[in-house]
Scaffold this motif. Structure first.
Motif, mmCIF file in Angstrom:
data_model
loop_
_atom_site.group_PDB
_atom_site.id
_atom_site.type_symbol
_atom_site.label_atom_id
_atom_site.label_comp_id
_atom_site.label_asym_id
_atom_site.label_seq_id
_atom_site.Cartn_x
_atom_site.Cartn_y
_atom_site.Cartn_z
ATOM 1 N N PRO A 13 0.830 -1.321 -0.061
ATOM 2 C CA PRO A 13 0.004 -0.062 -0.070
ATOM 3 C C PRO A 13 0.916 1.428 0.068
ATOM 4 C CG PRO A 13 0.116 -0.886 2.045
ATOM 5 C CD PRO A 13 0.763 -1.683 1.435
ATOM 6 N N TYR A 14 0.256 2.355 -0.601
ATOM 7 C CA TYR A 14 1.173 3.497 -0.437
ATOM 8 C C TYR A 14 -0.001 4.810 -0.570
ATOM 9 C CZ TYR A 14 5.092 1.258 -2.839
ATOM 10 O OH TYR A 14 6.144 0.297 -3.052
ATOM 11 N N GLU A 15 0.713 5.753 0.236
ATOM 12 C CA GLU A 15 -0.090 7.051 0.019
ATOM 13 C C GLU A 15 0.963 8.081 -0.599
ATOM 14 O OE1 GLU A 15 -2.593 10.390 2.471
ATOM 15 O OE2 GLU A 15 -1.345 9.032 3.621
ATOM 16 N N ILE A 16 0.254 8.850 -1.888
ATOM 17 C CA ILE A 16 1.372 9.384 -2.611
ATOM 18 C C ILE A 16 0.615 10.860 -2.793
ATOM 19 C CG2 ILE A 16 2.350 9.428 -4.822
ATOM 20 C CD1 ILE A 16 1.530 6.315 -4.948
ATOM 21 N N GLY A 17 1.525 11.714 -2.780
ATOM 22 C CA GLY A 17 1.377 13.102 -3.045
ATOM 23 C C GLY A 17 2.013 13.837 -4.079
ATOM 24 N N VAL A 18 1.624 14.300 -5.042
ATOM 25 C CA VAL A 18 2.414 14.834 -6.359
ATOM 26 C C VAL A 18 2.114 16.369 -6.434
ATOM 27 C CG1 VAL A 18 3.113 14.394 -8.539
ATOM 28 C CG2 VAL A 18 2.456 12.416 -7.237
ATOM 29 N N GLN A 19 3.176 17.147 -6.330
ATOM 30 C CA GLN A 19 2.985 18.494 -6.848
ATOM 31 C C GLN A 19 3.823 18.699 -8.002
ATOM 32 O OE1 GLN A 19 4.827 21.253 -4.029
ATOM 33 N NE2 GLN A 19 3.172 21.235 -2.393
ATOM 34 N N VAL A 20 3.047 19.415 -9.010
ATOM 35 C CA VAL A 20 3.256 19.664 -10.533
ATOM 36 C C VAL A 20 3.301 21.159 -10.844
ATOM 37 C CG1 VAL A 20 3.341 19.052 -12.962
ATOM 38 C CG2 VAL A 20 2.584 17.291 -11.177
ATOM 39 N N PHE A 21 4.461 21.590 -11.319
ATOM 40 C CA PHE A 21 4.330 23.083 -11.490
ATOM 41 C C PHE A 21 4.899 23.139 -13.131
ATOM 42 C CE2 PHE A 21 5.362 22.630 -7.124
ATOM 43 C CZ PHE A 21 4.938 23.907 -6.651
ATOM 44 N N LEU A 22 3.715 23.832 -13.726
ATOM 45 C CA LEU A 22 4.208 24.262 -14.920
ATOM 46 C C LEU A 22 4.934 25.835 -14.949
ATOM 47 C CD1 LEU A 22 0.623 23.584 -16.811
ATOM 48 C CD2 LEU A 22 2.939 22.107 -16.475
ATOM 49 N N ALA A 23 5.383 26.222 -16.140
ATOM 50 C CA ALA A 23 5.934 27.529 -16.222
ATOM 51 C C ALA A 23 4.804 28.806 -16.117
ATOM 52 C CB ALA A 23 6.797 27.939 -17.003
ATOM 53 N N PRO A 24 4.707 29.475 -15.075
ATOM 54 C CA PRO A 24 3.619 30.500 -15.203
ATOM 55 C C PRO A 24 3.542 31.408 -16.827
ATOM 56 C CG PRO A 24 4.441 30.832 -13.195
ATOM 57 C CD PRO A 24 5.424 29.861 -14.005
ATOM 58 N N GLY A 25 2.511 31.312 -17.288
ATOM 59 C CA GLY A 25 2.536 32.018 -18.614
ATOM 60 C C GLY A 25 2.704 31.207 -19.767
ATOM 61 N N ASP A 26 3.406 29.908 -19.603
ATOM 62 C CA ASP A 26 3.486 28.777 -20.395
ATOM 63 C C ASP A 26 3.146 27.408 -19.929
ATOM 64 O OD1 ASP A 26 4.633 27.203 -22.314
ATOM 65 O OD2 ASP A 26 6.721 27.651 -22.038
ATOM 66 N N ALA A 27 1.921 26.994 -20.305
ATOM 67 C CA ALA A 27 1.523 25.723 -19.869
ATOM 68 C C ALA A 27 1.815 24.735 -20.904
ATOM 69 C CB ALA A 27 -0.121 25.774 -19.737
ATOM 70 N N SER A 28 2.898 24.815 -21.571
ATOM 71 C CA SER A 28 3.272 23.932 -22.626
ATOM 72 C C SER A 28 4.094 22.766 -22.199
ATOM 73 C CB SER A 28 3.937 24.485 -23.953
ATOM 74 O OG SER A 28 5.202 25.135 -23.573
ATOM 75 N N ALA A 29 4.573 23.053 -21.103
ATOM 76 C CA ALA A 29 5.910 21.855 -20.377
ATOM 77 C C ALA A 29 5.887 22.058 -18.789
ATOM 78 C CB ALA A 29 7.307 22.522 -20.807
ATOM 79 N N ILE A 30 6.093 20.800 -18.166
ATOM 80 C CA ILE A 30 6.280 20.715 -16.899
ATOM 81 C C ILE A 30 7.766 21.018 -16.436
ATOM 82 C CG2 ILE A 30 6.508 18.973 -14.845
ATOM 83 C CD1 ILE A 30 4.069 17.532 -16.553
ATOM 84 N N HIS A 31 7.871 22.019 -15.377
ATOM 85 C CA HIS A 31 9.016 22.374 -15.217
ATOM 86 C C HIS A 31 9.662 21.784 -13.725
ATOM 87 C CE1 HIS A 31 10.104 25.407 -18.389
ATOM 88 N NE2 HIS A 31 8.671 25.203 -18.476
ATOM 89 N N ARG A 32 8.465 21.416 -12.903
ATOM 90 C CA ARG A 32 8.941 20.758 -11.608
ATOM 91 C C ARG A 32 7.932 19.777 -11.254
ATOM 92 N NH1 ARG A 32 12.576 22.417 -7.753
ATOM 93 N NH2 ARG A 32 12.352 21.296 -5.692
ATOM 94 N N VAL A 33 8.440 18.766 -10.580
ATOM 95 C CA VAL A 33 7.528 17.471 -10.049
ATOM 96 C C VAL A 33 8.143 17.277 -8.694
ATOM 97 C CG1 VAL A 33 6.623 15.342 -10.292
ATOM 98 C CG2 VAL A 33 6.915 16.598 -12.380
ATOM 99 N N ASP A 34 7.754 17.515 -7.622
ATOM 100 C CA ASP A 34 7.876 16.819 -6.103
ATOM 101 C C ASP A 34 6.852 15.830 -5.874
ATOM 102 O OD1 ASP A 34 10.037 18.839 -5.913
ATOM 103 O OD2 ASP A 34 8.647 20.389 -5.976
#
Length: 284
Positions: A102-123
């Motif tokens: 079993p797992y509990e998982i939390g994922v934060q994803v950040f796109l660049a503000p003003g540019d939703a075309s790519a993911i710039h950070r995943v924590d």
């Protein structure tokens, strides 16, 4: 004059950027792709694609999407996401109660503000057997009973108010004079343990240790559902605290603290976390 400047600074922090370029629909698609990737064990399903210089951390250690927990096929039994249109960010909570582990998982994803075309950070923060108060049966049961639904627009708190409530909770661990906007009722899901009993006087103000610093905070804030996820270091341990704020008061708190393996290697921090186990259990 000083008061005016402080009010202006607060307004600047709280006001959404006009040119973020991120809509809730776009961010919901990002959150949905995280769930799809986790279910299939295929990080390539995460959309949009990661930028060439994407920063990835997992339990506060440098990682990559290809080697992350998203590369393990785990079907979530419970999913909830927060969408931050100001930062172009998402937070997704996944509870995996079936399968070999079993797992509990939390994922934060950040796109660049003003540019939703790519993911710039995943924590990512994830916990499993052996981590702080981990009990996936309790986690799934209590999380499934809570309501994190849309708050009517006229009743929504600002980003500043939501973050301030979370920060006050985090600050009281090291400064007992901190005034925390405790809600009544309020329920805290810590591992699989729950402070709520479904009563009108349920409280989150129980089992709070002293002398512990919660630092290196990274936020995802969703005013629409009154939520803020804070990924941080609990002393030196990887940690996520996820809050629901209603009318400026704390309503729900979900916590994950990693205590196993190299990711939770700090002996001193483990001792401080374990040192409050009996106090918390007595209050639950």
């Amino acid at each position: 004059m000083l008061a005016s400047l402080l009010l202006l600074a607060t307004a600047v922090v709280a006001a959404p950027s006009a040119d973020t370029g991120c809509t809730r629909d776009q961010l919901q698609a990002v959150a949905d792709s995280i769930v799809a990737a986790q279910t299939a064990g295929n990080p390539a399903l995460v959309k949009p694609a990661a930028a060439a210089d994407v920063a990835v951390t997992e339990n506060r250690q440098s990682s990559s999407l290809a080697s992350s927990i998203l590369s393990r096929a785990l079907k979530p039994d419970h999913v909830r996401s927060s969408l931050d249109t100001t930062q172009c960010a998402t937070y997704t909570e996944m509870i995996v109660a079936s399968g070999a582990k079993p797992y509990e998982i939390g994922v934060q994803v950040f796109l660049a503000p003003g540019d939703a075309s790519a993911i710039h950070r995943v924590d990512t923060i994830y916990t499993s057997t052996g981590d702080w108060l981990f009990n996936i049966t309790g986690t799934l049961y209590w999380a499934s009973k809570e309501s994190w639904t849309t708050i009517p627009e006229a009743q929504r708190d600002t980003r500043a108010v939501i973050q301030a409530a979370a920060d006050a909770y985090c600050d009281i661990f090291s400064n007992k004079s901190t005034v925390v906007p405790w809600g009544t009722p309020c329920a805290r899901l810590e591992g699989g343990s729950y402070t709520g009993k479904g009563a009108a006087d349920d409280s989150c103000n129980v089992g709070i240790p002293s002398g512990v610093t919660l630092t290196k905070r990274r936020y995802v804030i969703d005013e629409t559902i009154g939520a803020v996820d804070v990924m941080m270091a609990f002393a030196d341990l990887p940690d996520s605290h996820d809050f629901r704020v209603e009318k400026g008061k704390l309503r729900y708190v979900h916590t994950m603290t990693v205590m196993t393996g190299a990711k939770g290697k700090s002996g001193g921090a483990k001792g401080r976390r374990r040192g409050v186990t009996s106090e918390i259990k007595e209050s639950l």
